[in-house]
Enzyme design. Structure first.
Site, short mmCIF file in Angstrom:
data_model
loop_
_atom_site.label_atom_id
_atom_site.label_comp_id
_atom_site.label_asym_id
_atom_site.label_seq_id
_atom_site.Cartn_x
_atom_site.Cartn_y
_atom_site.Cartn_z
N ASP A 156 0.85 -1.19 0.00
CA ASP A 156 0.00 0.00 0.00
C ASP A 156 0.89 1.24 0.00
O ASP A 156 1.89 1.31 0.73
CB ASP A 156 -0.92 -0.01 1.23
CG ASP A 156 -2.06 0.97 1.10
OD1 ASP A 156 -3.22 0.53 1.01
OD2 ASP A 156 -1.80 2.20 1.06
N ILE A 157 0.51 2.22 -0.80
CA ILE A 157 1.32 3.44 -0.94
C ILE A 157 1.25 4.31 0.32
O ILE A 157 2.13 5.13 0.57
CB ILE A 157 0.85 4.22 -2.20
CG1 ILE A 157 1.95 5.09 -2.77
CG2 ILE A 157 -0.42 5.02 -1.94
CD1 ILE A 157 1.65 5.67 -4.14
N ASN A 162 -13.06 -3.21 2.45
CA ASN A 162 -14.05 -2.15 2.67
C ASN A 162 -15.06 -2.11 1.54
O ASN A 162 -14.70 -2.25 0.37
CB ASN A 162 -13.34 -0.79 2.78
CG ASN A 162 -12.41 -0.71 3.98
OD1 ASN A 162 -12.72 -1.24 5.05
ND2 ASN A 162 -11.28 -0.06 3.81
N GLY A 179 -14.97 3.41 4.17
CA GLY A 179 -13.59 3.82 3.90
C GLY A 179 -13.05 3.37 2.56
O GLY A 179 -11.86 3.50 2.30
N GLN A 180 -13.93 2.86 1.69
CA GLN A 180 -13.43 2.44 0.36
C GLN A 180 -13.12 3.68 -0.48
O GLN A 180 -13.97 4.57 -0.62
CB GLN A 180 -14.45 1.55 -0.36
CG GLN A 180 -13.89 0.98 -1.66
CD GLN A 180 -14.85 0.04 -2.40
OE1 GLN A 180 -16.00 -0.13 -1.98
NE2 GLN A 180 -14.37 -0.53 -3.48
N HIS A 238 -10.26 -5.07 -3.07
CA HIS A 238 -8.90 -5.36 -2.59
C HIS A 238 -8.98 -5.80 -1.14
O HIS A 238 -9.74 -5.24 -0.35
CB HIS A 238 -7.99 -4.13 -2.74
CG HIS A 238 -8.61 -2.85 -2.27
ND1 HIS A 238 -9.51 -2.14 -3.03
CD2 HIS A 238 -8.49 -2.18 -1.11
CE1 HIS A 238 -9.90 -1.08 -2.36
NE2 HIS A 238 -9.30 -1.08 -1.18
N LEU A 239 -8.18 -6.77 -0.83
CA LEU A 239 -8.07 -7.27 0.54
C LEU A 239 -6.84 -6.59 1.15
O LEU A 239 -5.73 -6.74 0.63
CB LEU A 239 -7.89 -8.79 0.46
CG LEU A 239 -8.11 -9.63 1.72
CD1 LEU A 239 -9.52 -9.42 2.28
CD2 LEU A 239 -7.89 -11.11 1.38
N HIS A 240 -7.08 -5.84 2.23
CA HIS A 240 -5.95 -5.24 2.95
C HIS A 240 -5.33 -6.32 3.84
O HIS A 240 -6.05 -6.99 4.59
CB HIS A 240 -6.42 -4.11 3.87
CG HIS A 240 -6.95 -2.90 3.18
ND1 HIS A 240 -6.18 -1.78 2.96
CD2 HIS A 240 -8.18 -2.62 2.66
CE1 HIS A 240 -6.91 -0.85 2.35
NE2 HIS A 240 -8.14 -1.34 2.16
P1 AMP Z 1 -9.64 1.54 0.42
O1 AMP Z 1 -9.64 2.87 1.13
O2 AMP Z 1 -10.13 0.38 1.23
O3 AMP Z 1 -10.38 1.66 -0.92
O4 AMP Z 1 -8.14 1.22 0.10
C1 AMP Z 1 -7.47 1.77 -0.99
C2 AMP Z 1 -6.02 1.70 -0.66
O5 AMP Z 1 -5.29 1.86 -1.84
C3 AMP Z 1 -5.55 2.79 0.30
O6 AMP Z 1 -5.00 2.19 1.47
C4 AMP Z 1 -4.50 3.55 -0.50
O7 AMP Z 1 -3.41 3.98 0.28
C5 AMP Z 1 -4.09 2.52 -1.54
N1 AMP Z 1 -3.56 3.04 -2.78
C6 AMP Z 1 -4.09 4.01 -3.56
N2 AMP Z 1 -3.33 4.21 -4.65
C7 AMP Z 1 -2.30 3.32 -4.56
C8 AMP Z 1 -1.17 3.04 -5.39
N3 AMP Z 1 -0.94 3.70 -6.54
N4 AMP Z 1 -0.32 2.07 -4.98
C9 AMP Z 1 -0.53 1.41 -3.84
N5 AMP Z 1 -1.57 1.62 -3.02
C10 AMP Z 1 -2.45 2.58 -3.37
#
Ligand code: AMP
Length: 113
Positions: free
Chosen positions: A30-31, A86, A92-93, A99-101
């Site tokens: 995750d970034i 999410n 929080g999506q 995507h699975l965190h």
């Molecule tokens: P969510 O908030 O559950 O939709 O999670 C989306 C996640 O994607 C967040 O934790 C962001 O930090 C992550 N994210 C967004 N853009 C990128 C990217 N380019 N590379 C890696 N993670 C990302």
């Protein structure tokens, strides 16, 4: 249809720190990590959000959890990690490609905020 940010990672148009990849899924760091280990595990197929998961996606979604196990083994984590998906902005999506965190590396509180 325009590619979303994760589809650009899948196609390698956008860089990512890839931890695992197979024909149907990819996992990358995750970034904006919320824990010392924060990895996103995503299907290559576009499914916008958990509520859009269909019966035919059952195996695909189950596969994401198997990939989480592969990652846990690879990183030698056998306890203390959390898997979260999410659904919708109120949960929080922010990226509309499921995507699975995978979160680990610190004590995770419960309930989540
Ligand atoms: P969510 O908030 O559950 O939709 O999670 C989306 C996640 O994607 C967040 O934790 C962001 O930090 C992550 N994210 C967004 N853009 C990128 C990217 N380019 N590379 C890696 N993670 C990302």
């Amino acid at each position: 249809m325009e590619k979303n940010i994760f589809e650009k990672i899948i196609s390698k148009e956008l860089p990512a720190d890839i931890i695992y990849e197979d024909e149907i899924s990819i996992a990358f760091k995750d970034i904006n990590p919320q824990a010392p280990i924060h990895i996103l595990i995503i299907p290559k197929k576009r499914i916008e959000m958990p509520i859009k998961i269909k019966v035919e996606d059952e195996q695909l979604v189950g596969h994401l959890f198997v990939v989480a196990n592969i990652i846990a083994n690879k990183l030698k984590i056998n306890d203390g990690y959390r898997l979260v998906m999410n659904n919708g902005e109120n949960a929080g999506q922010s990226v509309f490609h499921i995507h699975l965190h995978f979160l680990s590396g610190r004590k995770l509180s419960w309930p989540p905020g």
